[in-house]
Design a protein around this motif. Structure first.
Motif, PDB file in Angstrom:
ATOM      1  N   TRP A 147     -12.491  13.957 -28.552  1.00  0.00           N
ATOM      2  CA  TRP A 147     -12.069  12.308 -27.761  1.00  0.00           C
ATOM      3  C   TRP A 147     -11.366  12.229 -27.101  1.00  0.00           C
ATOM      4  CZ3 TRP A 147     -16.291   9.770 -26.571  1.00  0.00           C
ATOM      5  CH2 TRP A 147     -17.713  10.377 -27.139  1.00  0.00           C
ATOM      6  N   PHE A 148      -9.709  12.861 -27.893  1.00  0.00           N
ATOM      7  CA  PHE A 148      -8.432  12.373 -27.633  1.00  0.00           C
ATOM      8  C   PHE A 148      -8.283  13.336 -26.236  1.00  0.00           C
ATOM      9  CE2 PHE A 148      -3.612  12.667 -27.885  1.00  0.00           C
ATOM     10  CZ  PHE A 148      -3.177  12.150 -28.023  1.00  0.00           C
ATOM     11  N   TYR A 149      -8.129  13.979 -26.867  1.00  0.00           N
ATOM     12  CA  TYR A 149      -8.241  15.535 -25.595  1.00  0.00           C
ATOM     13  C   TYR A 149      -8.854  15.651 -24.308  1.00  0.00           C
ATOM     14  CZ  TYR A 149      -5.072  17.268 -29.580  1.00  0.00           C
ATOM     15  OH  TYR A 149      -4.647  18.270 -30.816  1.00  0.00           O
ATOM     16  N   LEU A 150     -10.043  15.179 -24.173  1.00  0.00           N
ATOM     17  CA  LEU A 150     -11.231  15.601 -23.363  1.00  0.00           C
ATOM     18  C   LEU A 150     -10.281  14.031 -22.461  1.00  0.00           C
ATOM     19  CD1 LEU A 150     -14.795  16.644 -25.044  1.00  0.00           C
ATOM     20  CD2 LEU A 150     -12.552  18.008 -23.538  1.00  0.00           C
ATOM     21  N   GLY A 151     -10.116  12.552 -23.274  1.00  0.00           N
ATOM     22  CA  GLY A 151     -10.323  11.396 -22.636  1.00  0.00           C
ATOM     23  C   GLY A 151      -8.780  11.730 -22.304  1.00  0.00           C
ATOM     24  N   ILE A 152      -7.855  12.167 -22.680  1.00  0.00           N
ATOM     25  CA  ILE A 152      -6.589  12.160 -22.078  1.00  0.00           C
ATOM     26  C   ILE A 152      -6.616  12.973 -20.689  1.00  0.00           C
ATOM     27  CG2 ILE A 152      -4.100  13.639 -21.999  1.00  0.00           C
ATOM     28  CD1 ILE A 152      -4.070  11.028 -22.973  1.00  0.00           C
ATOM     29  N   VAL A 208      -7.335  21.884 -20.461  1.00  0.00           N
ATOM     30  CA  VAL A 208      -8.593  22.908 -19.769  1.00  0.00           C
ATOM     31  C   VAL A 208      -8.723  24.291 -21.021  1.00  0.00           C
ATOM     32  CG1 VAL A 208      -9.846  23.907 -18.409  1.00  0.00           C
ATOM     33  CG2 VAL A 208      -8.110  21.556 -17.995  1.00  0.00           C
ATOM     34  N   PHE A 209      -7.497  25.214 -20.737  1.00  0.00           N
ATOM     35  CA  PHE A 209      -7.405  26.075 -21.565  1.00  0.00           C
ATOM     36  C   PHE A 209      -7.179  25.874 -22.790  1.00  0.00           C
ATOM     37  CE2 PHE A 209      -7.458  27.209 -16.883  1.00  0.00           C
ATOM     38  CZ  PHE A 209      -8.586  27.670 -16.590  1.00  0.00           C
ATOM     39  N   LEU A 210      -6.333  24.982 -23.464  1.00  0.00           N
ATOM     40  CA  LEU A 210      -5.831  25.117 -24.607  1.00  0.00           C
ATOM     41  C   LEU A 210      -6.230  23.903 -25.474  1.00  0.00           C
ATOM     42  CD1 LEU A 210      -2.021  26.458 -24.319  1.00  0.00           C
ATOM     43  CD2 LEU A 210      -4.522  27.833 -24.948  1.00  0.00           C
ATOM     44  N   LEU A 211      -6.062  23.335 -25.538  1.00  0.00           N
ATOM     45  CA  LEU A 211      -6.275  21.553 -26.507  1.00  0.00           C
ATOM     46  C   LEU A 211      -7.829  21.685 -26.227  1.00  0.00           C
ATOM     47  CD1 LEU A 211      -3.538  19.480 -25.260  1.00  0.00           C
ATOM     48  CD2 LEU A 211      -3.756  20.981 -27.234  1.00  0.00           C
ATOM     49  N   ASP A 212      -8.905  21.288 -24.908  1.00  0.00           N
ATOM     50  CA  ASP A 212     -10.324  21.127 -24.936  1.00  0.00           C
ATOM     51  C   ASP A 212     -10.951  22.461 -26.210  1.00  0.00           C
ATOM     52  OD1 ASP A 212      -9.159  18.799 -24.067  1.00  0.00           O
ATOM     53  OD2 ASP A 212      -9.964  19.270 -21.620  1.00  0.00           O
ATOM     54  N   PRO A 213     -11.201  22.840 -25.356  1.00  0.00           N
ATOM     55  CA  PRO A 213     -11.775  24.298 -26.449  1.00  0.00           C
ATOM     56  C   PRO A 213     -11.073  24.528 -27.853  1.00  0.00           C
ATOM     57  CG  PRO A 213     -10.150  25.509 -24.478  1.00  0.00           C
ATOM     58  CD  PRO A 213      -9.771  23.590 -24.263  1.00  0.00           C
ATOM     59  N   TRP A 214     -10.248  24.231 -28.344  1.00  0.00           N
ATOM     60  CA  TRP A 214      -9.365  24.350 -29.247  1.00  0.00           C
ATOM     61  C   TRP A 214      -9.782  23.042 -30.447  1.00  0.00           C
ATOM     62  CZ3 TRP A 214      -4.885  21.689 -31.259  1.00  0.00           C
ATOM     63  CH2 TRP A 214      -4.364  21.928 -32.572  1.00  0.00           C
ATOM     64  N   SER A 215     -10.372  22.027 -29.754  1.00  0.00           N
ATOM     65  CA  SER A 215     -10.945  20.939 -30.294  1.00  0.00           C
ATOM     66  C   SER A 215     -12.267  20.468 -30.636  1.00  0.00           C
ATOM     67  CB  SER A 215     -10.028  19.308 -29.780  1.00  0.00           C
ATOM     68  OG  SER A 215     -10.241  19.666 -28.416  1.00  0.00           O
ATOM     69  N   LEU A 216     -13.215  21.069 -29.614  1.00  0.00           N
ATOM     70  CA  LEU A 216     -14.101  20.786 -29.424  1.00  0.00           C
ATOM     71  C   LEU A 216     -14.720  22.795 -30.534  1.00  0.00           C
ATOM     72  CD1 LEU A 216     -15.019  20.852 -25.500  1.00  0.00           C
ATOM     73  CD2 LEU A 216     -15.773  18.901 -27.275  1.00  0.00           C
ATOM     74  N   LEU A 225       3.944  26.766 -28.501  1.00  0.00           N
ATOM     75  CA  LEU A 225       5.316  27.479 -27.413  1.00  0.00           C
ATOM     76  C   LEU A 225       4.192  27.664 -26.009  1.00  0.00           C
ATOM     77  CD1 LEU A 225       7.462  27.859 -26.935  1.00  0.00           C
ATOM     78  CD2 LEU A 225       7.381  30.279 -27.738  1.00  0.00           C
ATOM     79  N   LEU A 226       3.052  28.721 -25.745  1.00  0.00           N
ATOM     80  CA  LEU A 226       2.764  28.525 -24.950  1.00  0.00           C
ATOM     81  C   LEU A 226       2.083  26.937 -24.191  1.00  0.00           C
ATOM     82  CD1 LEU A 226       1.848  29.800 -22.335  1.00  0.00           C
ATOM     83  CD2 LEU A 226      -0.086  30.319 -23.443  1.00  0.00           C
ATOM     84  N   ALA A 227       1.637  26.340 -25.037  1.00  0.00           N
ATOM     85  CA  ALA A 227       1.358  25.099 -25.470  1.00  0.00           C
ATOM     86  C   ALA A 227       2.600  24.413 -24.709  1.00  0.00           C
ATOM     87  CB  ALA A 227       0.171  24.112 -26.316  1.00  0.00           C
ATOM     88  N   ARG A 228       3.421  23.851 -25.458  1.00  0.00           N
ATOM     89  CA  ARG A 228       4.678  22.943 -25.357  1.00  0.00           C
ATOM     90  C   ARG A 228       5.195  23.024 -23.916  1.00  0.00           C
ATOM     91  NH1 ARG A 228       7.467  21.701 -30.590  1.00  0.00           N
ATOM     92  NH2 ARG A 228       9.871  21.792 -29.599  1.00  0.00           N
ATOM     93  N   THR A 229       5.617  24.133 -23.676  1.00  0.00           N
ATOM     94  CA  THR A 229       5.625  25.050 -22.185  1.00  0.00           C
ATOM     95  C   THR A 229       5.068  24.331 -20.868  1.00  0.00           C
ATOM     96  OG1 THR A 229       6.635  26.556 -23.410  1.00  0.00           O
ATOM     97  CG2 THR A 229       6.754  27.073 -20.317  1.00  0.00           C
ATOM     98  N   LEU A 230       3.641  24.582 -20.869  1.00  0.00           N
ATOM     99  CA  LEU A 230       2.527  24.290 -20.027  1.00  0.00           C
ATOM    100  C   LEU A 230       2.772  22.837 -19.932  1.00  0.00           C
ATOM    101  CD1 LEU A 230      -0.622  25.931 -20.629  1.00  0.00           C
ATOM    102  CD2 LEU A 230       1.247  25.954 -18.858  1.00  0.00           C
TER     103      LEU A 230
END
Ligand code: HAS
Ligand code: HEM
Ligand code: CU
Length: 566
Positions: A147-152, A208-216, A225-230
């Motif tokens: 909910w959180f990541y998709l909302g953001i 779209v490529f890291l947080l959403d698929p991971w939380s789903l 590290l990649l996530a923080r840099t993006l």
């Protein structure tokens, strides 16, 4: 009226009175939603400054706030994303429409609003159910709910749409006015939104490529590290997405409100163009202490970050001169007489000038942060939140509070409710944030960490750790309380105006400024004008800086499982 509008002569459709009323309703919806979110955020802010003073109010807040970190996530998201995105999106569509005297695409404007609201409600659900206390930076491997990541994600997507509304109006205007430079406010809005388009690519990709698929649950691990840099690809320029809309008021409206003129239209364009170009490539200055980024890149980013202070220094001198001109026109004499002669009784002017004063400190702190070696002293301490409450807390929030004092009457035709109370609220907010800000810098230098529920410690342990800086931390608490009191007065004025008296004279015009040096015949204006070219140049520079940063990360991926620590 249509008869006086020069667009009619050039064959452009001019908005009717009814259409303008519709645009006003649109902007009002954005601003009321944004300021309601801010009210909730500020209430939680008070708990946080109280926490640092050693007083733990969270046991009394059950079951609403399960932890300090649930509250801190809401504070960051509601204030820094929801408040800013709503107010800014409406503002950047409405002002150019009024400046160009053209009708914006209202379908797209309302679509932005609806999508942003949907995203906000989804993210709010994820925060209120205590599934996503990951803070507003969303660093994995801390793991929130979908909910959180998709909302953001939806909120970010929605914030891109106003760009198309503004570019479409600009091209309609340019077709009817061949060879003429884009009028200033439209130029500023377009650069801000183009900057934001490139900026949003980072967090957009992360979501779209890291947080959403991971939380789903589609993938099971993530690369922190990649996530923080993006994230910081976006997370640095986002601060200019908060700053530049405030600068629009400071450059294009405040000089008129103060009784003068802007000294130079081309210099204002240059400042916006430099903010655009330099904002993008410097995000890794938030990662000076991260492993996996080469020291060579950190050095380059230090130099680039110092250059992003240049447009703000241009702003400091241009605006100080414009204010001096206003003060002298109002009869101010001698070295500083102009300062006292400014219309200090006007809460809108006072708010914006006080925001500028506090931004001197916010900006100076930023230059310290920018310096890689010095950042090691202040990183992850209370210095950092102190820095940004003197930037986004003033140059965005206090400026927009100031703007609202003429904008709400302009939009509703209702008189500003209790201007004296508005002025008192402005001063309390300024003094409160200055107090918490300066004491927070002090406590940070003495090593007090940010994001720490220090008041949950047993009292003797708190004193053992922080006793030496306890005076500074108490002052942080006092400053937060003063600012929160200022906010109470502000909201009395805000809602008092919304539900107050109709008054034909309240429907003030937008105070667009005149210029001492205009853009006609200016070479600088011509250089700034081709926005497509400047977008391309910025994108190339950004890639040049980021490819060497991302390459080793892509070659050495990390597969971390998620954590839920609350
Ligand atoms: Fe920053 C961290 C560097 C500006 C916001 N910043 C943050 C974070 C936020 C933030 C939210 O290099 C924390 C993120 C997190 O949660 O971790 N910042 C800078 C630099 C600038 C800067 C170089 N920041 C801003 C603005 C923000 C903002 C603007 C929001 C709106 N910042 C950093 C760095 C970090 C950082 C590092 C990472 C630190 C770490 O360790 O985590 C510059 O853009 C500042 C330039 C500004 C000036 C001031 C000009 C003064 C003016 C007023 C003139 C006054 C007048 C009145 C005219 C040079 C324009 C007349 C008065 C008279 C008295 C005459
Ligand atoms: C963090 C207080 C208004 C944005 C904080 C912190 C305090 C605080 C003490 C540090 C918490 C920590 O590091 O543990 C206040 C007070 C406010 C106020 C007393 C007004 C009365 C605002 C406004 C904004 C804002 C207006 C933005 C528009 C933030 C953000 C954070 C923060 C983004 C960082 C959250 C994080 O580290 O995850 N606030 N704040 N605050 N504040 Fe505020
Ligand atoms: Cu930054």
């Amino acid at each position: 009226s249509a008869v006086l509008n020069p667009n009619t002569a050039r064959g452009l459709a001019v908005p009717t009175a009814g259409e303008i009323a519709g645009e006003k309703k649109m902007l009002l919806a954005f601003w009321v939603t944004g300021f309601v979110a801010l009210a909730v955020g500020i209430a939680i802010g008070l708990l946080q400054s109280t926490n640092y003073a050693g007083i733990n109010l969270y046991p009394y807040l059950q079951p609403f706030l399960k932890s300090y970190y649930q509250g801190l996530t809401m504070h960051g998201v509601l204030n820094a994303y929801v408040f800013t995105f709503f107010t800014i999106s409406g503002w950047l569509m409405y002002l150019p429409a009024r400046e160009l005297k053209l009708k914006p695409n209202m379908g797209l404007a309302w679509f932005t609003y609806a999508l942003m609201l949907l995203g906000t409600l989804m993210a709010a659900y994820g925060m209120f159910d205590n599934s996503s206390s990951v803070l507003y930076t969303m660093y994995p491997p801390l793991k929130g709910s979908a909910w959180f990541y998709l909302g953001i994600t939806l909120v970010v997507v929605a914030s891109i749409v106003p760009l198309f509304v503004v570019l479409e109006m600009r091209s309609r205007w340019k077709r009817a006015n061949p060879g003429r430079p884009t009028p200033l406010v439209t130029y500023m809005s377009a650069t801000t939104l183009l900057m934001w388009l490139l900026a949003a690519l980072g967090a957009g990709t992360e979501a779209v490529f890291l947080l959403d698929p991971w939380s789903l649950g589609i993938v099971h691990t993530i690369d922190p590290l990649l996530a923080r840099t993006l994230f910081w690809w976006t997370g640095h320029p986002i601060v200019y997405f908060w700053l530049m809309p405030g600068y629009i008021s400071i450059y294009a409206l405040l000089p008129r409100q103060a009784g003068g003129k802007l000294v130079s239209d081309p210099l204002a364009r240059l400042a916006f163009l430099l903010l655009f170009v330099f904002s993008l490539p410097v995000g890794t200055h938030h990662q000076y202490t991260d492993p996996g980024i080469s020291p060579v890149m950190k050095g380059i980013v230090t130099a680039l970050t110092l250059s992003v202070a240049v447009p703000s220094l241009i702003t400091a001198f241009t605006i100080a001169l414009s204010l001096e001109y206003a003060g002298r026109r109002r009869g101010g004499k001698g070295l500083m007489g102009w300062w006292n002669a400014l219309p200090w009784k006007d809460p809108s002017v006072a708010a914006q000038v006080l925001a500028l004063v506090s931004f001197i400190f916010g900006g100076a702190g930023g230059i310290v942060n920018a310096s890689w070696q010095l950042d090691n002293v202040v990183h992850n301490t209370l210095w950092i939140p102190a820095h940004f409450h003197l930037t986004v807390g003033t140059m965005t929030t206090l400026v927009f509070m100031g703007v609202s004092f003429w904008l709400l009457p302009h939009l509703t035709g209702r008189r500003l409710y209790k201007p004296g109370l508005a002025l008192a609220g402005v001063w309390l907010w300024f003094l409160g944030l200055m107090t918490w800000g300066l004491a927070g810098h002090w406590a940070g230098l003495d090593g007090v960490p940010r994001r720490a529920w220090v008041s949950a410690l047993p009292h003797d342990q708190y004193m053992q750790l922080y006793g030496a800086v306890h005076p500074a931390l108490v002052i942080v608490g006092i400053g937060g309380a003063l600012a929160a009191l200022g906010a109470v007065l502000y909201y009395i004025v805000f809602f008092g105006t919304l539900f107050g008296q109709k008054d034909a004279k309240a429907m003030v015009e937008i105070p667009f400024t005149e210029f001492i040096a205009g853009s006609e015949g200016s070479l600088l204006t011509k250089v700034c004008e081709p926005l497509g070219l400047w977008t391309l140049i910025t994108f190339v520079i950004t890639l040049a800086v980021y490819i060497p940063v991302f390459w080793p990360m892509l070659m050495n991926p990390i597969h971390a499982p998620g954590f839920v620590l609350w």
